[in-house]
Design an enzyme around this catalytic site. Structure first.
Site, PDB file in Angstrom:
ATOM      1  N   LYS A  81     -25.959  -2.213   7.273  1.00  0.00           N
ATOM      2  CA  LYS A  81     -26.115  -1.644   7.989  1.00  0.00           C
ATOM      3  C   LYS A  81     -27.381  -1.258   8.780  1.00  0.00           C
ATOM      4  O   LYS A  81     -27.624  -1.242   9.887  1.00  0.00           O
ATOM      5  CB  LYS A  81     -25.536  -0.129   7.814  1.00  0.00           C
ATOM      6  N   LYS A  93     -14.423  -7.131   9.961  1.00  0.00           N
ATOM      7  CA  LYS A  93     -13.713  -5.440   9.375  1.00  0.00           C
ATOM      8  C   LYS A  93     -13.102  -4.646  10.546  1.00  0.00           C
ATOM      9  O   LYS A  93     -14.317  -4.563  11.402  1.00  0.00           O
ATOM     10  CB  LYS A  93     -13.996  -5.209   8.392  1.00  0.00           C
ATOM     11  N   LYS A 114     -14.624   1.472  14.193  1.00  0.00           N
ATOM     12  CA  LYS A 114     -14.714   1.714  15.345  1.00  0.00           C
ATOM     13  C   LYS A 114     -15.904   1.859  15.946  1.00  0.00           C
ATOM     14  O   LYS A 114     -16.274   1.828  17.086  1.00  0.00           O
ATOM     15  CB  LYS A 114     -14.825   3.770  14.866  1.00  0.00           C
TER      16      LYS A 114
HETATM   17  P1  AMP Z   1     -15.432   5.403   7.355  1.00  0.00           P
HETATM   18  O1  AMP Z   1     -14.402   5.734   8.915  1.00  0.00           O
HETATM   19  O2  AMP Z   1     -16.603   4.250   6.971  1.00  0.00           O
HETATM   20  O3  AMP Z   1     -16.064   6.583   6.260  1.00  0.00           O
HETATM   21  O4  AMP Z   1     -14.366   4.462   6.444  1.00  0.00           O
HETATM   22  C1  AMP Z   1     -13.482   5.629   5.464  1.00  0.00           C
HETATM   23  C2  AMP Z   1     -12.327   5.291   5.101  1.00  0.00           C
HETATM   24  O5  AMP Z   1     -11.650   4.040   5.818  1.00  0.00           O
HETATM   25  C3  AMP Z   1     -13.089   4.672   3.845  1.00  0.00           C
HETATM   26  O6  AMP Z   1     -11.717   4.470   2.271  1.00  0.00           O
HETATM   27  C4  AMP Z   1     -12.935   2.769   4.530  1.00  0.00           C
HETATM   28  O7  AMP Z   1     -12.876   1.860   2.863  1.00  0.00           O
HETATM   29  C5  AMP Z   1     -11.227   2.761   5.271  1.00  0.00           C
HETATM   30  N1  AMP Z   1     -11.686   1.422   6.103  1.00  0.00           N
HETATM   31  C6  AMP Z   1     -12.457   1.949   7.182  1.00  0.00           C
HETATM   32  N2  AMP Z   1     -11.994   0.884   8.189  1.00  0.00           N
HETATM   33  C7  AMP Z   1     -11.224   0.077   6.985  1.00  0.00           C
HETATM   34  C8  AMP Z   1     -10.286  -1.180   7.300  1.00  0.00           C
HETATM   35  N3  AMP Z   1     -10.984  -1.773   8.317  1.00  0.00           N
HETATM   36  N4  AMP Z   1      -9.727  -1.832   6.448  1.00  0.00           N
HETATM   37  C9  AMP Z   1      -9.391  -0.731   5.199  1.00  0.00           C
HETATM   38  N5  AMP Z   1      -9.762  -0.101   5.306  1.00  0.00           N
HETATM   39  C10 AMP Z   1     -10.357   0.943   5.707  1.00  0.00           C
END
Ligand code: AMP
Ligand code: TRP
Length: 340
Positions: A118, A202, A205
């Site tokens: 990041k 990956k 968003k």
């Molecule tokens: P975040 O949006 O970074 O707060 O992520 C929230 C949750 O979603 C965490 O448990 C991440 O590991 C999961 N997550 C986010 N993006 C992915 C993805 N592309 N595949 C699987 N899990 C995801």
């Protein structure tokens, strides 16, 4: 060993930092729903304090917080059964986070790969909070003495750091079983949902093109279009899962199908062995629409009553605080802070 003294308690959180993707849904929210059962006490958090490690417009943060609650509830998190709240309403997170800043070592933080990704070349200019973030995440988990943490693959290192922080605290203060060693729960076919245009990245968003992700706010027509345009390859689907090994895009689409269908890549391959993309992609798009459309619709319905969402959060914060505060008090006593 720690299992014996700690109840089975699940904690997880998602940042309210803009739109939610199919990756968040399959990798996190759907699995949070599946863990709501008699076997576990489940605590799910909207981690707004984590979100502000990078700039958030205040109005957008408020909107994203409520939208994430709507997504949780629309997906099946029951605010009566689970504790559902936003982090900033329970001050124990920030307080224990500070304590853990004094337990974690700078050398440990320097090994966090997500920070390196990041911060990139800009490491001098990012916020101090972004660097300290994993220690706040440890506080989120440990202020509930949580034992199980369902997350996507990308969060595994942070849960391991949480275990190190718990162990060091217990060791330094000679309280061997005080903080449990939480287990990361990384299972199911979609712990790492990939970008629809590039199977080596990956789905996130923040990716540059909207076509590379499915958002939880996309309508049916857009979902169909995105799967139709998703990158695949020139081969038909293989007749065994091994055949997906060097085909990241194909593997991703099969795993998404399996996760949406509550099935396995093996079962999907058994059904679609030899199928051309012209058959598989529309089937996948239909399945995605069938699963996501009711959630999207329910989310927009819930978003029409923000006061109700705020009431859910307030009730959840009271329940969360009732668990967290006594553990924080005990922590302060262990450290030697004088309390009233
Ligand atoms: P975040 O949006 O970074 O707060 O992520 C929230 C949750 O979603 C965490 O448990 C991440 O590991 C999961 N997550 C986010 N993006 C992915 C993805 N592309 N595949 C699987 N899990 C995801
Ligand atoms: N760091 C997690 C992410 O970016 C979100 C998070 C914050 C979290 N605190 C947590 C996940 C505690 C599990 C447990 O996805």
């Amino acid at each position: 060993m720690t299992e014996a003294v700690h109840t089975r308690r699940v904690f997880s959180g998602i940042k309210p930092s803009g739109g939610l993707t199919l990756g968040n849904y399959l990798g996190a929210i759907k699995r949070f729903v599946d863990m709501q059962s008699a076997d576990f006490e489940t605590i799910y958090c909207v981690v707004d304090m984590h979100a502000i490690t990078v700039w958030q417009d205040p109005a957008a943060l408020r909107h994203a917080t409520r939208e994430l609650v709507a997504a949780y509830v629309a997906s099946g998190i029951d605010p009566e059964q689970s504790v559902l709240f936003n982090q900033s309403q329970v001050s124990a997170h920030a307080e224990l986070g500070w304590v853990f800043n004094c337990v974690a070592r700078v050398g440990w933080m320097n090994r966090m790969t997500q920070f390196k990704d990041k911060a990139g070349k800009n490491a001098e200019a990012v916020s101090l909070g972004l660097y300290a973030y994993p220690s706040l995440m440890a506080a989120d988990i440990l202020t509930y003495h949580a034992t199980h943490v369902p997350v996507g693959e990308d969060q595994k290192q942070h849960v391991e750091l949480t275990r190190d922080i718990a162990a060091k605290f217990n060791h330094d203060f000679k309280v061997p079983d005080f903080f449990p060693q939480p287990e990361p729960i990384i299972d199911g076919p979609a712990t790492r949902v990939m970008n629809l245009r590039d199977g080596s990245k990956k789905m996130s968003k923040s990716g540059a093109s909207d076509m590379e992700r499915i958002n939880l706010t996309d309508d049916a027509a857009l979902i169909v279009k995105k799967f139709k345009k998703a990158k695949s390859d020139s081969e038909p689907l293989p007749d065994s899962v091994e055949g997906l090994k060097d085909r990241p895009e194909a593997r991703n689409l099969v795993e998404i199908y399996a996760a949406l269908d509550n099935s396995t890549p093996e079962a999907v391959i058994a059904e679609y062995a030899g199928a051309q993309w012209g058959r598989f992609k529309p089937a996948l798009a239909d399945l995605a629409v069938a699963r996501l459309e009711p959630i999207t619709n329910e989310m927009s319905r819930l978003m029409q009553d923000p006061a109700e969402i705020d009431r859910i959060l307030a009730k959840g914060a009271d329940k969360a605080n009732a668990i967290a505060q006594p553990i924080l008090d005990k922590t302060y006593d262990i450290i030697g802070f004088v309390r009233r």
